[in-house]
Enzyme design. Structure first.
Site, short mmCIF file in Angstrom:
data_model
loop_
_atom_site.label_atom_id
_atom_site.label_comp_id
_atom_site.label_asym_id
_atom_site.label_seq_id
_atom_site.Cartn_x
_atom_site.Cartn_y
_atom_site.Cartn_z
N THR A 1 65.47 26.25 49.11
CA THR A 1 64.56 25.15 49.44
C THR A 1 65.36 24.07 50.14
O THR A 1 66.46 23.73 49.71
CB THR A 1 63.92 24.58 48.17
OG1 THR A 1 63.21 25.63 47.48
CG2 THR A 1 62.92 23.47 48.51
N VAL A 2 64.80 23.53 51.22
CA VAL A 2 65.50 22.51 52.01
C VAL A 2 64.85 21.16 51.75
O VAL A 2 63.62 21.01 51.85
CB VAL A 2 65.45 22.84 53.52
CG1 VAL A 2 66.24 21.79 54.30
CG2 VAL A 2 66.02 24.23 53.78
N ASP B 1 67.59 37.09 61.78
CA ASP B 1 66.31 36.54 61.30
C ASP B 1 65.83 35.41 62.21
O ASP B 1 65.49 34.33 61.76
CB ASP B 1 66.46 36.04 59.86
CG ASP B 1 65.10 35.87 59.16
OD1 ASP B 1 64.11 36.46 59.63
OD2 ASP B 1 65.03 35.15 58.15
#
Length: 1023
Positions: free
Chosen positions: A722-723, A843
């Protein structure tokens, strides 16, 4: 007799069956709930789940009995649902109120998903419930008071949600509760005194909320408590003495509140089992109690950033299990020369790993006994005190030191050669002392050093050539010394170097041309030396350079034309040198240049216009008397339009110019002397920009920076991390990526990002400023990356805005989309072709492309990256070769799905899909794409004639509006050529198709992308 016993047994069995029948009938009659009700409730829960990325609930259908569905467990007796475990499936949506119909539930685990909206109040029907975990979701609203009806509840964990309002006092009726986790939410108000009724409570965490008021004395009744965490709230007042009497407590954390008062003098006698004490960042005052040395089990103690005074207890060595001690940020000291006695005592702590005594008032000579501290010690900081004497030669005994800081003291003597034997040292900070003598050549043995700061001392002699052995060096700070000689050539060209600070010394000779090898250099300050010669052209290779200060030297010649390649430059100071020639016009074309100082040189000709030259406060050309033109604020005379006739008295002009130049140089010399005297008088800052940027970041600092990892600061959430948006220091905005270590593969992802980004830097890659690998206040592993903050979010948020009606609706123009596509292509070209070892991202997708203030694209998230050692025919990765299969569906190259190895061709495919998405506005997993029909075939079928029919409707509207605006604009304004626009769009989409071909051999080479896109941009700009 036997017959009578048999009859009695049969009668008793009948009674039991009858009671069981009555119970089952009563339950059904009272609530109307049956097995069928359970199945319907589960299907209702599934209906409100909007995202199921792993297709985890595919088994939830009528083809399988519901007790066999994933995450569902039933009791053997009634075949009713007793456990619902959907943990870590990345499910998103709201939770159906029908969950209240599962009245036999004993276990609910929905942790680590993305559920939102309110948690249903129907939870009050779970009178059998024992375990409830909603951790790491986004549930909102107030906590239902009906939870108090769950009288059998033993475990309650709501960590990491968006619950608001007050903590219901009714929770105090859950008499069997042992674990209570309400941390990292938005709870407000006071802590309910009723929580003191939870006599079975063993662990309670209310950390990282907005609770205020006093700590209830009633909590002192929790005699079974071994863990109490109230970290990072707004609690005030004194800590109730009753809490210090709970002898079972193992961890006590009140850090980062507003608590005040003195610590009890007998604290060490009342908490015999305490292992972790965190009281940092409060308002505690008075002396540190002497009884603290009686905490025989203490492992970690943090009292940092309070107002504690007086001496440090001299017998801290009694804490023989101690591993970490942090008393920094307190005005400790007894104003005598024996303040450091405690260091000798600490030599008894054989497990000691971290010692923090910074920003205290400690005085005295640094004792030799410091070298006898635990050999396990890896962190030692005595920074910013009043410590005197020499650094002991015996310091070499601390062979496992990773970080050593004596900065900001009054140390004298010489730097010991023995420091060169600390082979594991990564950071050494001894700046702002009174150290003299030479820099030992043995310092070159510190091959793993990342940051070396010896600034603001009295060091002399030359810079040792051996420092060039630093293959991983990122920051070198030697400013404000008396160093002489030349800058070692190899030192200036270390590839990993980010910051080089050599200002205010007596260095001579030229600036080494090897500087061009420092391709990652971000800051270079060589001001106020005696360097000479021309500025090397090789500096053009330092494409990451943002701050260049060469003021106050003897550089000559012209500004190299190669400076035009410094596209990242923000600050350029060439003042007070002997530079000549015309000021290059390209300086006004450097996109980020915000400060330019060319004063007191010998430039001539016209001052350019444009860019930085349009802002009088952003540049200076004073003291160059042969300049003309420029903006009016400069008040320079106009440049002559033609050459004067031969009869003009040139001798007079030359004479007058010579006299003026002499006077100007005399004036400049006087100003320079005054400036240097003022600079020396004011003294340098104790903390250089490089030191500030790369200071060690702790868990508590990151928690404080992100508001306690508040969900309101979340700017991105993925499978492995999570950022959060945060502010480090006073005003440095950063992005903090916290890894979900409970998720399998998260630790490997952390290491993949570190390995991938350790030696690569590019203006179109997200920069990692630091990393943090430690434990949190619960004792759990914690890993995070600290990255530069991108204020414009991700490309995903621009391409797929939730609503055109919303206030934050964003749209990208055609030119902006092309520029972003070019930026991403440049980043990939760098990763594939310009790194020492090829890096494959694996990605690439819109959510991993971030945009800065100027909408410049930065590629980020290297969690799946692979490093290919092409020369050896090998590859390196933290996971198996099939790692890229776990990339994002829709962007993954077809060959990966068939077991193919990761390659640059795979990134090219992802880039092609990205291009098609950027200009059509359609995701590759759009519901319209089924079977063989996908985004690639959709675009291919429309080209070239129907290009305007398939592009993003927002982009199409933008083009039409622009055309209409130009048609209705002033007479003579150029109209937009729709035909040329269509041609550009078709060309871009053709590039996307060529990149996303099924066969790797048919895809374009990444090196061709930027030039192709620039051609398209040129056509567009002329349309």
């Amino acid at each position: 007799m036997l017959s009578g016993l048999l009859n009695s047994f049969l009668w008793f069995l009948g009674i039991l069956l009858f009671i069981n029948y009555i119970e089952a009938t009563t339950v059904t009659a009272t609530f109307g709930f049956t097995n069928e009700t359970d199945q319907q409730a589960l299907l209702a829960i599934k209906d409100l789940i909007s995202e199921d990325p792993f297709n985890s609930l595919s088994s939830w259908n009528n083809s399988l009995q519901f007790c066999s569905w994933q995450g569902v467990s039933c009791g053997r007796r009634h075949r009713r649902v007793t456990s619902l475990n959907l943990s870590s499936l990345e499910l998103a949506g709201s939770l159906s109120p029908h969950i209240g119909n599962l009245t036999f539930l004993r276990v609910i685990d929905l942790s680590r998903n993305r559920f939102h909206h309110v948690f249903p109040p129907e939870v009050g029907q779970f009178f059998r419930l024992r375990y409830l975990s909603l951790a790491n979701n986004s549930f909102q609203g107030e906590l239902p008071s009906t939870l108090s009806i769950c009288s059998n509840l033993i475990f309650l964990n709501l960590y990491g949600n968006n619950f608001r309002g007050k903590i219901p006092s009714a929770l105090g009726s859950l008499s069997r509760l042992r674990r209570l986790g309400l941390a990292s939410n938005h709870f407000t108000g006071a802590i309910p005194p009723s929580l003191g009724n939870l006599s079975s409570m063993e662990r309670a965490s209310l950390a990282l909320n907005n609770l205020k008021g006093i700590i209830p004395a009633e909590l002192g009744r929790l005699s079974a408590l071994d863990f109490l965490n109230l970290y990072s709230n707004k609690l005030s007042g004194m800590v109730p003495e009753q809490l210090y009497n709970i002898s079972s407590i193992n961890l006590l954390s009140f850090a980062e509140n507003r608590l005040t008062g003195r610590l009890p003098h007998d604290i060490g006698l009342t908490l015999p089992n305490l292992q972790n004490l965190y009281l940092g960042t409060n308002q505690f005052f008075g002396h540190i109690p002497k009884s603290i040395v009686n905490f025989s089990s203490l492992i970690d103690i943090d009292l940092a950033y309070n107002s504690l005074t007086g001496p440090v207890p001299y017998n801290l060595g009694n804490l023989q299990n101690l591993e970490t001690i942090n008393f920094g940020g307190n005005p400790l000291g007894d104003e005598n020369t024996s303040d450091l006695t405690f260091l000798t005592s600490l030599t008894n702590c054989t497990n000691l790993r971290e010692v923090w005594f910074f920003e205290n008032h400690l005085r005295g000579v640094l004792p030799i006994s410091i070298a006898n501290l635990s050999t396990s010690l890896y962190w030692l900081t005595l920074q910013t005190n009043y410590i005197t004497g020499d650094i002991p030669v015996e310091i070499e005994n601390l062979k496992n030191l990773d970080y050593l800081a004596f900065a900001g003291n009054m140390l004298t003597g010489r730097l010991p050669d023995s420091i060169g034997k600390l082979s594991k040292l990564q950071e050494l900070h001894i700046y702002a002392n009174k150290i003299s003598g030479n820099i030992p050549s043995s310092f070159g043995n510190l091959s793993g050093i990342l940051r070396l700061n010896l600034a603001d001392n009295f060091l002399e002699g030359t810079i040792p050539v051996s420092l060039a052995n630093y293959s991983q060096l990122e920051g070198l700070e030697l400013s404000y010394n008396r160093l002489s000689g030349v800058i070692p050539e190899k030192l200036a060209g270390i590839d990993s170097l980010v910051g080089l600070f050599l200002a205010l010394n007596n260095l001579t000779g030229p600036l080494p041309s090897q500087l061009g090898n420092a391709r990652n250099l971000n800051e270079l300050d060589i001001s106020e030396n005696k360097l000479s010669g021309e500025i090397p052209r090789s500096i053009e290779n330092c494409v990451m350079l943002e701050n260049l200060n060469m003021e106050g030297n003897f550089f000559e010649g012209t500004i190299p034309s190669s400076f035009k390649k410094l596209r990242s430059i923000r600050v350029l100071n060439l003042a007070r040198n002997n530079l000549s020639g015309q000021i290059p016009k390209f300086l006004g074309e450097l996109p980020l240049l915000g400060y330019l100082n060319l004063s007191l040189n010998s430039f001539d000709g016209e001052v350019p216009n444009g860019g930085v030259f349009n802002n009088a406060s952003a540049f200076s050309v004073a003291g160059n008397d042969k300049l003309c033109g420029g903006i009016k604020a400069l008040q320079l005379h106009e440049c002559p339009k033609q050459r004067q006739e031969n009869g003009f008295p040139w001798k007079v002009v030359i004479l007058i110019s010579s006299i003026a130049l002499f006077l100007l140089l005399l004036l400049a010399s006087v100003c320079a002397v005054i400036h240097i005297k003022k600079t020396n008088k004011s003294g340098p800052s104790l903390v250089s920009p490089l030191e500030k940027r790369y200071q060690r970041v702790s868990y508590s600092e990151l928690a404080r920076a992100t508001g306690g990892f508040s969900s309101t600061n979340i700017i991105g959430d993925g499978k492995y991390g999570t950022v959060y948006k945060g502010i480090l220091g006073s005003d440095d905005q950063v992005a903090v990526k916290v890894f979900k270590l409970q998720q399998r593969g998260a630790n490997n992802t952390f290491m993949a990002e570190i390995n991938a980004l350790r030696n690569i830097r590019h203006r179109n890659l997200v920069r990692i400023a630091n990393s943090c690998s430690t434990i949190d206040f619960k004792g759990d592993d914690f890993k995070a990356l600290i990255m530069e903050f991108m204020p414009n979010g991700s490309l995903e948020s621009w391409l797929h805005a939730s609503s055109t009606e919303s206030e934050d609706f964003k749209n990208l123009s055609l030119l902006q989309r092309i520029n972003i596509a070019t930026d991403v292509a440049l980043a990939l070209d760098y990763l594939h072709n310009q790194c020492e070892t090829t890096v494959v991202h694996c990605d690439l997708k819109p959510s991993n492309i971030l945009l800065d203030n100027d909408l410049t694209a930065r590629v980020g998230d290297f969690g799946l990256a692979k490093i290919l050692l092409a020369a050896l025919g090998e590859s390196f990765s933290t996971e198996s070769s099939s790692i890229c299969i776990r990339g994002t569906i829709g962007y993954v190259a077809p060959e990966y799905g068939m077991g193919g190895e990761a390659s640059t061709h795979g990134d090219v495919y992802s880039y092609g899909i990205l291009l098609l998405e950027m200009f059509t506005g359609k995701r590759p997993i759009d519901s319209m794409f089924t079977g063989e029909f996908n985004l690639h075939s959709f675009v291919k079928a429309a080209l070239p004639d129907q290009v305007m029919e398939i592009i993003d409707p927002l982009l199409s509207n933008d083009i039409q509006e622009e055309a209409q605006t130009r048609r209705n604009g002033p007479r003579g304004s150029r109209s937009i050529n729709i035909g040329k626009v269509k041609e550009c769009l078709a060309s871009i989409l053709q590039v996307g198709l060529r990149c996303s071909a099924d066969l790797p051999s048919e895809r374009m080479d990444i090196g061709d992308f930027p030039s192709e896109l620039r051609k398209i941009t040129k056509i567009l700009s002329n349309s």
